[in-house]
Structures are given as C-alpha cells and as structure tokens.
Scaffold this motif. Structure first.
Motif, PDB file in Angstrom:
ATOM      1  N   UNK A   1       0.809  -1.188   0.000  1.00  0.00           N
ATOM      2  CA  UNK A   1       0.000   0.000   0.000  1.00  0.00           C
ATOM      3  C   UNK A   1       0.863   1.266   0.000  1.00  0.00           C
ATOM      4  N   UNK A   2       1.895   1.345   0.865  1.00  0.00           N
ATOM      5  CA  UNK A   2       2.719   2.538   0.932  1.00  0.00           C
ATOM      6  C   UNK A   2       3.579   2.703  -0.317  1.00  0.00           C
ATOM      7  N   UNK A   3       4.028   1.615  -0.884  1.00  0.00           N
ATOM      8  CA  UNK A   3       4.807   1.704  -2.120  1.00  0.00           C
ATOM      9  C   UNK A   3       3.937   2.274  -3.250  1.00  0.00           C
ATOM     10  N   UNK A   4       2.690   1.848  -3.317  1.00  0.00           N
ATOM     11  CA  UNK A   4       1.775   2.375  -4.339  1.00  0.00           C
ATOM     12  C   UNK A   4       1.497   3.858  -4.108  1.00  0.00           C
ATOM     13  N   UNK A   5       1.350   4.254  -2.852  1.00  0.00           N
ATOM     14  CA  UNK A   5       1.150   5.673  -2.536  1.00  0.00           C
ATOM     15  C   UNK A   5       2.385   6.474  -2.950  1.00  0.00           C
ATOM     16  N   UNK A   6       3.559   5.971  -2.637  1.00  0.00           N
ATOM     17  CA  UNK A   6       4.802   6.651  -3.023  1.00  0.00           C
ATOM     18  C   UNK A   6       4.872   6.801  -4.538  1.00  0.00           C
ATOM     19  N   UNK A   7       4.477   5.789  -5.274  1.00  0.00           N
ATOM     20  CA  UNK A   7       4.496   5.868  -6.728  1.00  0.00           C
ATOM     21  C   UNK A   7       3.533   6.931  -7.230  1.00  0.00           C
ATOM     22  N   UNK A   8       2.347   7.019  -6.628  1.00  0.00           N
ATOM     23  CA  UNK A   8       1.384   8.052  -7.028  1.00  0.00           C
ATOM     24  C   UNK A   8       1.946   9.451  -6.772  1.00  0.00           C
ATOM     25  N   UNK A   9       2.553   9.642  -5.603  1.00  0.00           N
ATOM     26  CA  UNK A   9       3.151  10.945  -5.289  1.00  0.00           C
ATOM     27  C   UNK A   9       4.249  11.263  -6.299  1.00  0.00           C
ATOM     28  N   UNK A  10       5.110  10.303  -6.576  1.00  0.00           N
ATOM     29  CA  UNK A  10       6.209  10.509  -7.533  1.00  0.00           C
ATOM     30  C   UNK A  10       5.662  10.823  -8.927  1.00  0.00           C
ATOM     31  N   UNK A  11       4.637  10.107  -9.341  1.00  0.00           N
ATOM     32  CA  UNK A  11       4.060  10.320 -10.671  1.00  0.00           C
ATOM     33  C   UNK A  11       3.459  11.709 -10.819  1.00  0.00           C
ATOM     34  N   UNK A  12       3.032  12.299  -9.727  1.00  0.00           N
ATOM     35  CA  UNK A  12       2.392  13.608  -9.779  1.00  0.00           C
ATOM     36  C   UNK A  12       3.370  14.776  -9.602  1.00  0.00           C
ATOM     37  N   UNK A  13       4.645  14.480  -9.368  1.00  0.00           N
ATOM     38  CA  UNK A  13       5.631  15.552  -9.250  1.00  0.00           C
ATOM     39  C   UNK A  13       5.824  16.208 -10.615  1.00  0.00           C
ATOM     40  N   UNK A  14       6.200  17.478 -10.630  1.00  0.00           N
ATOM     41  CA  UNK A  14       6.333  18.180 -11.913  1.00  0.00           C
ATOM     42  C   UNK A  14       7.475  17.651 -12.771  1.00  0.00           C
ATOM     43  N   UNK A  15       7.437  18.028 -14.035  1.00  0.00           N
ATOM     44  CA  UNK A  15       8.401  17.534 -15.018  1.00  0.00           C
ATOM     45  C   UNK A  15       9.834  17.962 -14.720  1.00  0.00           C
ATOM     46  N   UNK A  16      10.030  19.031 -13.938  1.00  0.00           N
ATOM     47  CA  UNK A  16      11.408  19.467 -13.662  1.00  0.00           C
ATOM     48  C   UNK A  16      12.090  18.606 -12.605  1.00  0.00           C
ATOM     49  N   UNK A  17      11.402  17.611 -12.075  1.00  0.00           N
ATOM     50  CA  UNK A  17      12.022  16.650 -11.159  1.00  0.00           C
ATOM     51  C   UNK A  17      12.811  15.652 -11.999  1.00  0.00           C
ATOM     52  N   UNK A  18      14.096  15.536 -11.690  1.00  0.00           N
ATOM     53  CA  UNK A  18      15.012  14.687 -12.453  1.00  0.00           C
ATOM     54  C   UNK A  18      14.917  13.231 -12.007  1.00  0.00           C
TER      55      UNK A  18
END
Length: 108
Positions: A1-18
């Motif tokens: 569950x937490x890994x999936x949440x982390x992935x959602x947060x990461x996926x929603x970060x802006x494009x300037x995140x490397x």
C-alpha cells in the motif's frame, strides 16, 4: 500500500524533477502500520523551501528541523499517510554520491 502511494506521489511531481528515490522502511520492504513514506527528490537546480512546497504535491506542506544544508525538507500527509520529501539539486546529489563512493573505497 505505501509503495503504491509513493508511486502516485512521484508520478504527480512536476516535469522538472530529475529523479525520485524511495528511501526508508518502504524501500526495504520493512514498512508496517506506523511507517511513513520517505523520498529523495532531485531537481536540476537548488530550490527554495517555498518552491519545494509548491512542487511537493502535498496539501498544506510543512518542514522540520534546521535548513542548514542545501536540502529542503518537506513534510505532509497524503491519504492520511505521513510523507517526507528531501529535495536536493543534481549537483548536491552528485557530491553526496561521490563522497559516499570515496568513503567506500577507503573502507575497502
């Protein structure tokens, strides 16, 4: 569950995140009901704390501890789960990796 949440947060970060690196107990598969999500977020340029807040994707972001290094510490809750983000510039990340590799070479 937490890994999936982390992935959602990461996926929603802006494009300037490397790069985004999942750290802590979730990354090691050792998370439990008291765990939070910890992430290292790398951008090309050093951000101000306010810029990191704006890019975090967390509602009502906060910070903790002194901001003495070029690390921006962002904390908030997502879906009721605590999320910690450490924001580093690419240059700072590369410095930290080089220091770690040098220490490893000395140790071995």
């Amino acid at each position: 569950m937490l890994r999936a949440l982390a992935q959602r947060v990461a996926d929603e970060l802006p494009a300037d995140v490397v790069e985004v690196v999942l750290t802590g107990s979730v990354s090691r598969g050792m998370d439990d009901e008291t765990s939070d999500v910890e992430m290292l977020v790398v951008t090309e340029e050093q951000l101000s704390l306010e810029e990191a807040f704006a890019r975090s994707g967390l509602p009502e972001p906060q910070t903790w501890g002194p901001q003495v290094r070029p690390t921006r510490k962002v904390f908030g809750y997502r879906d009721g789960v605590p999320v910690e983000q450490l924001w580093w510039s690419r240059d700072y990340a590369e410095e930290q990796i080089a220091a770690y590799e040098a220490a490893e070479a000395i140790a071995n």
